[in-house]
Design a protein around this motif. Structure first.
Motif, PDB file in Angstrom:
ATOM      1  N   ALA A  63       0.838  -1.213   0.000  1.00  0.00           N
ATOM      2  CA  ALA A  63       0.000   0.000   0.000  1.00  0.00           C
ATOM      3  C   ALA A  63       0.868   1.256   0.000  1.00  0.00           C
ATOM      4  O   ALA A  63       0.546   2.239  -0.680  1.00  0.00           O
ATOM      5  N   ARG A  64       1.992   1.203   0.722  1.00  0.00           N
ATOM      6  CA  ARG A  64       2.904   2.363   0.726  1.00  0.00           C
ATOM      7  C   ARG A  64       3.499   2.596  -0.661  1.00  0.00           C
ATOM      8  O   ARG A  64       3.625   3.734  -1.109  1.00  0.00           O
ATOM      9  N   THR A  65       3.867   1.525  -1.322  1.00  0.00           N
ATOM     10  CA  THR A  65       4.438   1.672  -2.672  1.00  0.00           C
ATOM     11  C   THR A  65       3.431   2.338  -3.605  1.00  0.00           C
ATOM     12  O   THR A  65       3.792   3.170  -4.437  1.00  0.00           O
ATOM     13  N   LEU A  66       2.171   1.969  -3.450  1.00  0.00           N
ATOM     14  CA  LEU A  66       1.139   2.484  -4.363  1.00  0.00           C
ATOM     15  C   LEU A  66       0.673   3.884  -3.996  1.00  0.00           C
ATOM     16  O   LEU A  66       0.129   4.607  -4.844  1.00  0.00           O
ATOM     17  N   SER A  67       0.906   4.253  -2.759  1.00  0.00           N
ATOM     18  CA  SER A  67       0.326   5.485  -2.233  1.00  0.00           C
ATOM     19  C   SER A  67       0.711   6.712  -3.080  1.00  0.00           C
ATOM     20  O   SER A  67       1.888   6.962  -3.342  1.00  0.00           O
ATOM     21  N   GLY A  68      -0.305   7.450  -3.504  1.00  0.00           N
ATOM     22  CA  GLY A  68      -0.083   8.672  -4.283  1.00  0.00           C
ATOM     23  C   GLY A  68       0.307   8.421  -5.732  1.00  0.00           C
ATOM     24  O   GLY A  68       0.610   9.366  -6.464  1.00  0.00           O
ATOM     25  N   ARG A  69       0.332   7.174  -6.137  1.00  0.00           N
ATOM     26  CA  ARG A  69       0.833   6.881  -7.482  1.00  0.00           C
ATOM     27  C   ARG A  69      -0.240   6.385  -8.449  1.00  0.00           C
ATOM     28  O   ARG A  69       0.049   6.013  -9.579  1.00  0.00           O
ATOM     29  N   LEU A  70      -1.485   6.364  -7.954  1.00  0.00           N
ATOM     30  CA  LEU A  70      -2.569   5.920  -8.830  1.00  0.00           C
ATOM     31  C   LEU A  70      -3.594   7.024  -8.959  1.00  0.00           C
ATOM     32  O   LEU A  70      -3.976   7.653  -7.970  1.00  0.00           O
ATOM     33  N   ASP A  71      -4.035   7.263 -10.161  1.00  0.00           N
ATOM     34  CA  ASP A  71      -5.004   8.301 -10.421  1.00  0.00           C
ATOM     35  C   ASP A  71      -6.245   7.624 -11.006  1.00  0.00           C
ATOM     36  O   ASP A  71      -6.235   7.189 -12.163  1.00  0.00           O
ATOM     37  N   LEU A  72      -7.299   7.533 -10.178  1.00  0.00           N
ATOM     38  CA  LEU A  72      -8.479   6.785 -10.609  1.00  0.00           C
ATOM     39  C   LEU A  72      -9.239   7.545 -11.710  1.00  0.00           C
ATOM     40  O   LEU A  72      -9.724   6.943 -12.653  1.00  0.00           O
ATOM     41  N   GLU A  73      -9.293   8.874 -11.568  1.00  0.00           N
ATOM     42  CA  GLU A  73     -10.062   9.658 -12.543  1.00  0.00           C
ATOM     43  C   GLU A  73      -9.494   9.500 -13.966  1.00  0.00           C
ATOM     44  O   GLU A  73     -10.214   9.203 -14.904  1.00  0.00           O
ATOM     45  N   TYR A  74      -8.200   9.685 -14.100  1.00  0.00           N
ATOM     46  CA  TYR A  74      -7.584   9.520 -15.425  1.00  0.00           C
ATOM     47  C   TYR A  74      -7.125   8.084 -15.663  1.00  0.00           C
ATOM     48  O   TYR A  74      -6.573   7.771 -16.701  1.00  0.00           O
ATOM     49  N   ALA A  75      -7.322   7.245 -14.647  1.00  0.00           N
ATOM     50  CA  ALA A  75      -7.022   5.813 -14.754  1.00  0.00           C
ATOM     51  C   ALA A  75      -5.595   5.566 -15.195  1.00  0.00           C
ATOM     52  O   ALA A  75      -5.337   4.809 -16.134  1.00  0.00           O
ATOM     53  N   THR A  76      -4.670   6.234 -14.519  1.00  0.00           N
ATOM     54  CA  THR A  76      -3.280   6.042 -14.904  1.00  0.00           C
ATOM     55  C   THR A  76      -2.357   6.060 -13.688  1.00  0.00           C
ATOM     56  O   THR A  76      -2.812   6.205 -12.558  1.00  0.00           O
ATOM     57  N   GLY A  77      -1.073   5.869 -13.958  1.00  0.00           N
ATOM     58  CA  GLY A  77      -0.078   5.891 -12.898  1.00  0.00           C
ATOM     59  C   GLY A  77       0.659   7.219 -12.879  1.00  0.00           C
ATOM     60  O   GLY A  77       0.738   7.910 -13.899  1.00  0.00           O
ATOM     61  N   LYS A  78       1.174   7.584 -11.714  1.00  0.00           N
ATOM     62  CA  LYS A  78       1.938   8.836 -11.590  1.00  0.00           C
ATOM     63  C   LYS A  78       3.295   8.505 -10.978  1.00  0.00           C
ATOM     64  O   LYS A  78       3.375   8.072  -9.828  1.00  0.00           O
ATOM     65  N   LEU A  79       4.347   8.719 -11.752  1.00  0.00           N
ATOM     66  CA  LEU A  79       5.698   8.420 -11.272  1.00  0.00           C
ATOM     67  C   LEU A  79       6.619   9.579 -11.627  1.00  0.00           C
ATOM     68  O   LEU A  79       7.414   9.513 -12.568  1.00  0.00           O
ATOM     69  N   GLY A  80       6.493  10.664 -10.871  1.00  0.00           N
ATOM     70  CA  GLY A  80       7.237  11.887 -11.167  1.00  0.00           C
ATOM     71  C   GLY A  80       8.747  11.692 -11.147  1.00  0.00           C
ATOM     72  O   GLY A  80       9.477  12.351 -11.895  1.00  0.00           O
ATOM     73  N   GLY A  81       9.201  10.770 -10.311  1.00  0.00           N
ATOM     74  CA  GLY A  81      10.638  10.559 -10.165  1.00  0.00           C
ATOM     75  C   GLY A  81      11.338  10.030 -11.405  1.00  0.00           C
ATOM     76  O   GLY A  81      12.568  10.039 -11.484  1.00  0.00           O
ATOM     77  N   LEU A  82      10.552   9.582 -12.374  1.00  0.00           N
ATOM     78  CA  LEU A  82      11.176   9.089 -13.606  1.00  0.00           C
ATOM     79  C   LEU A  82      11.914  10.210 -14.343  1.00  0.00           C
ATOM     80  O   LEU A  82      12.782   9.948 -15.170  1.00  0.00           O
ATOM     81  N   ASN A  83      11.531  11.468 -14.024  1.00  0.00           N
ATOM     82  CA  ASN A  83      12.146  12.621 -14.703  1.00  0.00           C
ATOM     83  C   ASN A  83      11.967  12.540 -16.210  1.00  0.00           C
ATOM     84  O   ASN A  83      12.854  12.917 -16.972  1.00  0.00           O
ATOM     85  N   MET A  84      10.819  12.058 -16.652  1.00  0.00           N
ATOM     86  CA  MET A  84      10.575  11.985 -18.090  1.00  0.00           C
ATOM     87  C   MET A  84       9.212  12.593 -18.397  1.00  0.00           C
ATOM     88  O   MET A  84       8.240  12.321 -17.699  1.00  0.00           O
ATOM     89  N   THR A  85       9.151  13.385 -19.437  1.00  0.00           N
ATOM     90  CA  THR A  85       7.873  13.962 -19.839  1.00  0.00           C
ATOM     91  C   THR A  85       7.037  12.888 -20.530  1.00  0.00           C
ATOM     92  O   THR A  85       7.571  11.863 -20.973  1.00  0.00           O
ATOM     93  N   SER A  86       5.746  13.150 -20.656  1.00  0.00           N
ATOM     94  CA  SER A  86       4.878  12.200 -21.362  1.00  0.00           C
ATOM     95  C   SER A  86       5.376  11.993 -22.784  1.00  0.00           C
ATOM     96  O   SER A  86       5.344  10.889 -23.315  1.00  0.00           O
ATOM     97  N   ARG A  87       5.835  13.074 -23.390  1.00  0.00           N
ATOM     98  CA  ARG A  87       6.310  12.952 -24.771  1.00  0.00           C
ATOM     99  C   ARG A  87       7.528  12.028 -24.865  1.00  0.00           C
ATOM    100  O   ARG A  87       7.634  11.214 -25.776  1.00  0.00           O
TER     101      ARG A  87
END
Ligand code: F6R
Length: 365
Positions: free
Chosen positions: A21-45
């Protein structure tokens, strides 16, 4: 501290509902149904331009990488593979510009993985880390990455770090899939299933006493086979590794489809096989592999979905697990294998947290 458990490994096995649960915390977006991993330092493009994913790791982390590669390729339709860092380091591997690499490591200090990462970076690769220890060498030297947040893992044998590494790959595969093939509704189903995993793991942990009884029945065997297919193949490898590491019982993990190509020669009344046979698209195939073992009088312990009477009728013993979407069984099936290894080691009077010849982080090659 051990918080009432006999050793750190037991505590860490039982902590997994919280650590996942800690690993997942803050990293799932139900509305847009996607993952959020800011630390990757990569843009969507930049993520969209990725054509290939390669994972390097050792031991248990490599097993998590094998699951990750399978999942990414299945869901995101991007070719993905996992390789041992000790192998990659010494071969003249080709680095292509649109490939990203993941170095997966609990400690962040494993020499083989660190040197593989440095070799790749010298060749111009982008290497991201999936690390548990914050501020570790691999975390610092990577181009970005994801912390697993499993919390300190003290026992030498890795357990909660593994399920947290899996969780990171599930979030990443979702993120990549939603940029490509996966619909919003499929993404939402995936997010909900992933959010439900800690609770399912909690349910599986209730089988503690049953698994201990099985360990008492089987721990005298000299050799074990661990067999699974598809996503469950790396889980079989991991189950065998856990048993070897802490009980010193010889165990081999194999793809169940591969046994007829050699390992079936080992099977007799004294060599138990542990089968991973959940309700997924390979179930019928694994059942026929179970029958091959049965015909040679090999004892069978089957990990199957609750209520699977057909599997129960073939196996000598079963460990039933709750049903999940077929992509999610690795989380559910590794838990009984960790417990089985633990209770076998206990029966044999081993030092569970500090097995002979092993160190928590392997900083020499
Ligand atoms: C398994 C185990 C080892 C490690 C391997 C990689 O229980 O402890 O196989 O998984 O040495 O270690 P990390 O993940 O720290 O790079």
């Amino acid at each position: 501290e051990k918080e009432g458990f006999a050793c750190f490994m037991e505590k860490e096995i039982f902590e997994q509902p919280e650590s996942i649960a800690r690993t997942l915390s803050g990293r799932l977006d139900l509305e847009y149904a996607t993952g959020k991993l800011g630390g990757l330092n990569m843009t969507s493009r930049e993520l969209l331009a990725v054509k290939r994913i390669k994972i390097v790791a050792a031991g248990t982390s490599w097993h998590a990488g094998l699951v990750g590669a399978y999942l990414i390729e299945t869901l995101a339709r991007i070719p993905a593979s996992a390789e041992l860092s000790s192998e990659l380091r010494y071969r003249n591997s080709v680095v292509e510009p649109d490939t990203i690499y993941f170095a997966v490591t609990q400690s962040g200090e494993t020499a083989d993985t660190l040197y593989a990462m440095r070799e790749l970076k010298r060749k111009g690769a982008r290497v991201l880390g999936i690390c548990n220890v914050v501020g570790s060498t691999i975390a610092r030297e990577s181009d970005g990455g994801v912390y697993t947040h499993a919390g300190p893992e003290i026992a030498v044998a890795s357990t909660k770090a593994f399920t947290s590494q899996l969780a990171v790959f599930y979030v990443f595969a979702l993120l990549m899939a939603r940029m490509r093939d996966m619909s919003v509704s499929a993404g939402q189903r995936f997010v909900k299933e992933l959010q439900g995993i800690p609770e399912k793991v909690r349910e599986v942990l209730k089988q503690r006493d049953h698994i201990q009884a099985l360990a008492k029945k089987y721990y005298k065997a000299r050799d074990f086979l661990f067999l699974g297919r598809g996503l469950e193949y790396p889980v079989a490898l991991e189950g065998a590794l856990k048993l070897k590491e802490i009980s010193y019982i010889h165990a081999e993990g194999y793809s169940a489809g591969e046994i007829k190509h050699g390992p079936i020669a080992l099977v007799n009344e004294e060599t138990p096989s542990v089968f991973l046979v959940p309700r997924d698209y390979l179930r019928e195939k694994v059942i026929s592999n179970m029958k091959e073992i049965k015909a040679r009088k090999g004892p069978i312990i089957a990990l199957c979905t609750e209520g699977d009477a057909e599997v129960a009728a073939i196996a000598d013993d079963i460990i039933p697990v709750p049903a999940v979407d077929e992509l999610f069984y690795p989380f559910i099936l590794i838990i009984p294998l960790q417990l089985f290894a633990y209770f076998c080691a206990l029966e044999l009077g081993r030092d569970v947290d500090q097995p002979r010849n092993l160190a928590k982080s392997v900083t020499v090659e």
